[in-house]
Design a protein around this motif. Sequence first.
Motif, PDB file in Angstrom:
ATOM      1  N   ASP A   1      21.960 -29.585  47.567  1.00 29.29           N
ATOM      2  CA  ASP A   1      21.851 -28.366  46.742  1.00 29.29           C
ATOM      3  C   ASP A   1      21.004 -27.331  47.469  1.00 29.29           C
TER       4      ASP A   1
ATOM      5  N   CYS B   1      19.389 -23.099  46.905  1.00 27.06           N
ATOM      6  CA  CYS B   1      19.228 -21.899  46.092  1.00 27.06           C
ATOM      7  C   CYS B   1      18.087 -21.083  46.670  1.00 27.06           C
TER       8      CYS B   1
ATOM      9  N   ASP C   1      20.337 -22.131  39.302  1.00 28.64           N
ATOM     10  CA  ASP C   1      21.125 -21.159  40.084  1.00 28.64           C
ATOM     11  C   ASP C   1      21.426 -21.665  41.491  1.00 28.64           C
ATOM     12  N   TYR C   2      21.856 -22.908  41.592  1.00 30.62           N
ATOM     13  CA  TYR C   2      22.067 -23.506  42.906  1.00 30.62           C
ATOM     14  C   TYR C   2      23.551 -23.698  43.216  1.00 30.62           C
ATOM     15  N   LYS C   3      23.832 -23.883  44.493  1.00 32.31           N
ATOM     16  CA  LYS C   3      25.163 -24.255  44.969  1.00 32.31           C
ATOM     17  C   LYS C   3      25.038 -25.572  45.727  1.00 32.31           C
TER      18      LYS C   3
END
Length: 574
Positions: free
Chosen positions: A539, A541, A561-563
């Motif tokens: 992950d 962010c 709010d992570y990818k």
Amino acid sequence: MPQDAFHIRRLTKELDSLLVHGKINRISQVNKDELTFIIYTGKSTVKLILSANASNARVCLSLTEKEPAPVAPNFCMLLRKHLQNAEILSVRQHDFERIVEIELHCTTDFSHSTRVLHCELMGKYSNVILTENGVILGALKTTALENDSHRVLLAGAKYLYPAPQDKISPFDGAGMRSRLKNYLVNHNENLDTEGLSLFLFENVFGLALPTAREIIKRAVEENGSLKALFLEDAPKPLWSFVGDFCENEPCEPCLKIENGKTVDFFAFPVENGVPYPSLCKAEDDFFTARETKKGFEDKKRKLENTVRALKKKQTKKLQETLERLKDAEKAEEYRVKGELLTANLYRVEKGAKEVELENWYSENCEKIRISLDTALSPAKNAQKFFKTYNKYKRAKEILTPMLKTEQEDIDYTDSVLASIGGAENEIDLKEIETELILMGLIRAPKERVGGKKKEAEIPFREYEHDGKKIYVGRNNLQNDRLLRFSSPNDIWLHTQKYHSSHVIIVTDGGQVRDETILFAAELCAYFSDGRESDKIPVDYCKRKFVKKPNKSKAGFVVYTDYKTVLVKPNPHKI
């Protein structure tokens, strides 16, 4: 390794040329086996190591810095008393033995004397002994009278050299000629270089097997063939070649390196050998690499065992909590029984062992069998059920948050294990050790007399990709520090469902390419407890979306709010 008399002979010549007329300024002891002398030679100050360690016995100059013992041991204090400011008269080898003798001129306001420091480099029998006029003043390793009546190593006893081996001197040409002729009679049909090398190693004292191999190799080159070594009219038969080689062969030191690892040191050129300016330097680099590796492995294993023992206790405690919580789940059952019993007191006979009542709390109102205490009245039995219900209810209220805390403790312990598993050198273990001290798992090391110097912070692992700096934490304490160090718009990375180091990409307000994020994600995956996996989700962010809850354990954060990217672990060592 060839820490034999052949190499010691060349080493003592080297040390003698460097240290004669030097003065001992300071003496310290690193551990139970190793002493350090700081010597001023008139041109520079050098550090001499005297080690009696079974695996790393040596006498050589060194540049490696080691922390002295917090309190100087008795033998170190004895050496300070007798050898402080002493002048080195000579450094020599005793006969062709693995014994280095340092002769010293010692002066005080009232007397002058000559003392000798005997450094016996003999594996597990290695020792350092100080004598004056042949009488022992003290020894690094002493022996009791009942242990070795032939060689007493106690203050006041006469110093005796170790008993000689059942071997011949390399300079005893006649004795060697006799043994070689017997060897030829027994091995004439299957004569080979390795067998002859082994013969020298087993019959000539002061030669390690690598040195014996080199002697046979050089002797064959000199005489033309293996059989020529046994001929009286050969250019230089083996019995005379050995002594000449041991006495006159020039020192051409080198360090043998294989697959990028230091393997051994030699006083002569070898295959895969890197030439060195001095034998001392080659020896020091070899033993430094060896001790550093062993020290790291020992420390890593010790810390790992400590944390695994903690996890075992935590797991056992968690299991007990789960069992108690499982029992507490029966609280409602006891309340129902108490309610039904209270409502049907008129139907229950005193002294009954059990009663069967309709359970109106169930959907079908089926009958329930309730066991009773015959010593109690029906009302007291009902009170007993309510008392048990309240007990389990309180237990559940206490155990539920306790279970969460214990699970968090195990999770944190796993993160410490992941940090230890990812450690690659002693620097990586330094702050993990501090973390365990703060946890109360290990004792803080004793401070040296005079106080401990403030140590500099251990730096993060640092990388660079596409002009962007990337920092990787080494442990939980560093992970927290990395968060404080980073800016809100920096990119933060952490593995998903694995314990890992925190990784920060410093953006400096600019954009970060996908290739850089993948590079950092591969690092993050490698420095995790899932590094053996083929693919790991990571992950990432902005740092401003990462929060550390108040009073949370080191390394613990929450983020939003992570990818996520899926990457293969890669250390990117090049």
